[in-house]
Design an enzyme around this catalytic site. Structure first.
Site, short mmCIF file in Angstrom:
data_model
loop_
_atom_site.label_atom_id
_atom_site.label_comp_id
_atom_site.label_asym_id
_atom_site.label_seq_id
_atom_site.Cartn_x
_atom_site.Cartn_y
_atom_site.Cartn_z
N GLN A 1 0.79 -1.23 0.00
CA GLN A 1 0.00 0.00 0.00
C GLN A 1 0.83 1.29 0.00
OE1 GLN A 1 -3.78 0.26 2.39
NE2 GLN A 1 -2.60 1.77 3.52
N GLU B 1 -2.71 9.60 -1.08
CA GLU B 1 -2.01 10.40 -0.07
C GLU B 1 -0.86 11.21 -0.66
OE1 GLU B 1 -0.98 7.42 2.78
OE2 GLU B 1 -3.06 7.22 3.47
N ASP C 1 4.13 0.45 4.64
CA ASP C 1 2.86 -0.04 5.19
C ASP C 1 2.40 -1.14 4.26
OD1 ASP C 1 0.42 -0.62 6.19
OD2 ASP C 1 -0.43 1.40 6.02
N GLU D 1 4.81 -1.52 8.84
CA GLU D 1 3.44 -1.46 9.39
C GLU D 1 2.60 -2.61 8.83
OE1 GLU D 1 1.68 2.43 8.80
OE2 GLU D 1 -0.35 1.60 8.89
N ASP E 1 -1.34 -1.42 12.87
CA ASP E 1 -2.38 -0.45 12.51
C ASP E 1 -3.72 -1.19 12.56
OD1 ASP E 1 -4.09 1.40 11.36
OD2 ASP E 1 -3.26 1.26 9.36
N LYS F 1 -4.79 6.34 15.33
CA LYS F 1 -5.74 7.07 14.48
C LYS F 1 -6.96 7.32 15.36
CE LYS F 1 -4.57 4.77 10.08
NZ LYS F 1 -4.85 3.53 9.34
N ARG G 1 -5.81 9.61 7.80
CA ARG G 1 -6.48 8.57 7.03
C ARG G 1 -6.30 8.90 5.56
NH1 ARG G 1 -9.19 4.75 10.25
NH2 ARG G 1 -8.61 3.54 8.41
N SER G 2 -6.56 7.91 4.72
CA SER G 2 -6.38 8.18 3.28
C SER G 2 -7.45 9.15 2.75
CB SER G 2 -6.38 6.87 2.49
OG SER G 2 -7.51 6.10 2.81
N LYS H 1 2.42 10.39 10.64
CA LYS H 1 2.21 9.88 9.28
C LYS H 1 1.11 10.70 8.62
CE LYS H 1 1.20 5.45 7.06
NZ LYS H 1 0.26 4.34 7.14
C1 2PG Z 1 -3.19 3.25 6.68
C2 2PG Z 1 -3.99 4.46 6.31
C3 2PG Z 1 -3.24 5.75 6.21
P1 2PG Z 1 -6.40 4.18 5.42
O1 2PG Z 1 -3.49 2.13 6.25
O2 2PG Z 1 -2.28 3.36 7.46
O3 2PG Z 1 -2.13 5.69 5.39
O4 2PG Z 1 -4.80 4.23 5.21
O5 2PG Z 1 -6.81 5.47 5.97
O6 2PG Z 1 -6.93 3.88 4.06
O7 2PG Z 1 -6.66 3.06 6.41
MG MG Z 2 -1.91 1.20 7.70
#
Ligand code: 2PG
Ligand code: MG
Length: 412
Positions: free
Chosen positions: A155, A199, A235, A280, A306, A331, A360-361, A382
Site C-alpha cells: 500500500q 495520499e 505499510d 506497518e 495499525d 488514528k 487517514r487516506s 504519518k
Molecule cells: C493506513 C492508512 C493511512 P487508510 O493504512 O495506514 O495511510 O490508510 O486510511 O486507508 O486506512
Molecule cells: Mg496502515
C-alpha cells in the site's frame, strides 16, 4: 472557564469526494472549534464504525437530537464530553451515533477550548514540559487500496528523514525524495502520467520490488545513505492481501501467493535489503503470533500495528502480552473519541510501545492531528506527502515551531 454554547453538524466531503460530517463547537458564543471527520480505505475489522448504517445523515440527526447534552459543558474537559457522548452511545464501536461524531465532537471541543483559553491544542492535551516534534513520515509511492491497477500490491512506501535536526529540514528532505522519485519514474517510463495515489505518493505501474528499488535509488541519488539521513518504511497493509479461505496472502498484481511463513520471509527480506526503519501491518490484522516473531527478529525496526490494534486499548493489552509489536499507529477515528485515543496512547507509552500518530487516506484540510502527535509524544507523524489536505498537517507543524515550548525533534 469557557462553556459550550452551541453545537452544529453539517454534511461535507472528504479528499476522495465522499460524504463526511463536520462539527462546530462554539463556546461563549464566539470561540469556534471546527472539525471534519476523515475516513480510511483499508479499514480494520475492529475499528469504530464511521456512521450508523453508513449514513452520515443519520449521525447528524442523532447529534441534533442530543445537542443540549453538551451545552454548558467546559469544552476543555474531554473526559466529561466523552462521558456525555457515552450516554447517547454505549456500544463498543460507536455503531449507534458513528465514530465520526465521537471524533469530530471531541476534537472540536478541544479546538474551541484552545481558542477560548488562547492556548495551543498540544498544550491543552499535555502538561509535559519536554515536548518535541515527531518525524514526518511521508508516503512517496502508493499502491494497494490507495492506487489503481498496475501499481504495487504494497500500500505505501514511506520516507522519514531520521537524521534531520529540525522540523523544517525533515519536511524538506521528504519533499526532495518525493521529487527525485518523480524524476526517476518519468525517465524510466516515458508514459508515466505523474499519477498519484490517495495520499500524494506516486502511483506508477511497478511491481513491489521495483517500487522499493526506485525509492531507495531516489534517496541515494540525493546523496543520502539509507538508515543514516533518511530511512524507508513500508505499510504492507497485509489484510488487503490476506485470503482467509486460501490461508494465504495473495499478491494479485505481482502474481504470487505467500503462506504465513513465506510472508514472514518476504517481509524480513524487504526490511533487511532496504534497511527499513518502519514496517506497518506486515501480517494480517489477526496474525498476532506472526507479528511477535517479527518484533523479536527486528528489535531496532518499528514493527507497527495499525489494523492489528485499531487504536483499541483492549486489543493493545492483548498484543502487549505476547509482545506482538514495538510500535503502534494512533488514528483517533479508529478509536472513536479523542478521549479513547489518549487513553490508548497512555497504555502504549506505559508499555514502551512507540506511537505513530496518523492521518487517514480520505482526509480534510484540518490539522489537529499535528497537535495530537506532539502531545502524545509520537515518534512519527504519518501525514502523506503532497496535496492540500496532507500539506496542511505539515504546515501546522511549522506554525507550532514558532512556540518556544518545543525543543527539537524526538529521539528515534
Ligand atoms: C493506513 C492508512 C493511512 P487508510 O493504512 O495506514 O495511510 O490508510 O486510511 O486507508 O486506512
Ligand atoms: Mg496502515
Amino acid at each position: 472557564m469557557a462553556r459550550i454554547t452551541s453545537i452544529r453538524g453539517r454534511l461535507l466531503y472528504n479528499s476522495r469526494g465522499n460524504k463526511t460530517i463536520e462539527i462546530d463547537v462554539i463556546s461563549d458564543h464566539k470561540c469556534l472549534g471546527r472539525v471534519c471527520a476523515p475516513s480510511g480505505a483499508s479499514v480494520g475489522k475492529h475499528e469504530a464504525t464511521s456512521f450508523p448504517e453508513n449514513k452520515p445523515e443519520k449521525s447528524l440527526e442523532i447529534l441534533r437530537q442530543n445537542e443540549k447534552k453538551f451545552v454548558g459543558l467546559d469544552p476543555s474537559n474531554l473526559k466529561l464530553i466523552h462521558e456525555n457522548l457515552r450516554t447517547i452511545d454505549s456500544t463498543t464501536n460507536y455503531s449507534k451515533i458513528g465514530g465520526s461524531v465521537a471524533f469530530a465532537l471531541t476534537i472540536a471541543s478541544i479546538d474551541s477550548a484552545s481558542k477560548s483559553l488562547e492556548v495551543p491544542i498540544f498544550k491543552l492535551l499535555s502538561t509535559d514540559s519536554n515536548l518535541r516534534f515527531p518525524f514526518p513520515l511521508g508516503n512517496i509511492l502508493g499502491g494497494g487500496a490507495h492506487a489503481g491497477p498496475g501499481t504495487p500490491d504494497i500500500q505505501e512506501i514511506l520516507v522519514c528523514a531520521i537524521g534531520s535536526k529540525t522540523i523544517r529540514d525533515s519536511i524538506e528532505v521528504n519533499f526532495a525524495v518525493h521529487k527525485e522519485l518523480g524524476k526517476i519514474l518519468a525517465k524510466r517510463d516515458p508514459g508515466f502520467t505523474n499519477g498519484r495515489g490517495d495520499e500524494g505518493g506516486w502511483a506508477p505501474k511497478l511491481k513491489n520490488d521495483e517500487a522499493l528499488e526506485v525509492c531507495a535509488r531516489a534517496c541515494e541519488q540525493l546523496g543520502f545513505t539509507l538508515g543514516k539521513e533518511v530511512s524507508l518504511g513500508v505499510d504492507f497493509a497485509s489484510s488487503t492481501q490476506w485470503n482467509e479461505k486460501k490461508n494465504k496472502y495473495v499478491y494479485e498484481r505481482a502474481g504470487f501467493e505467500n503462506s504465513l511463513e513465506e510472508q514472514i520471509e518476504f517481509v524480513s527480506s524487504i526490511i533487511k535489503e532496504y534497511k527499513l526503519a518502519y514496517a506497518e501491518d506486515a501480517v494480517h490484522e489477526e496474525a498476532f503470533d506472526e507479528m511477535s516473531i517479527l518484533t523479536k527478529k527486528f528489535p531496532n525496526v518499528l514493527i507497527t500495528g495499525d489494523d492489528l490494534l485499531v487504536t483499541n486499548k483492549e486489543i493493545l493489552k492483548r498484543a502487549e502480552k505476547i509482545k506482538a509489536c514495538n510500535a503502534t499507529i494512533l488514528k483517533v477515528n479508529q478509536a472513536g473519541s479523542l478521549y479513547d485515543a489518549l487513553e490508548f496512547a497512555k497504555e502504549a507509552t506505559k508499555n514502551n510501545i512507540k506511537i505513530i500518530t496518523s492521518h487517514r487516506s480520505g482526509e480534510s484540510v484540518d490539522s489537529h492531528i499535528s497537535h495530537i502527535g506532539i502531545a502524545t509524544k509520537s515518534k512519527m507523524l504519518k501525514v502523506g506527502i503532497v496535496g492540500g489536505e496532507r500539506i496542511a498537517k505539515l504546515n501546522e507543524l511549522l506554525r507550532i515551531s514558532e512556540y518556544d515550548l518545543i525543543r527539537g525533534m524526538v529521539e528515534i
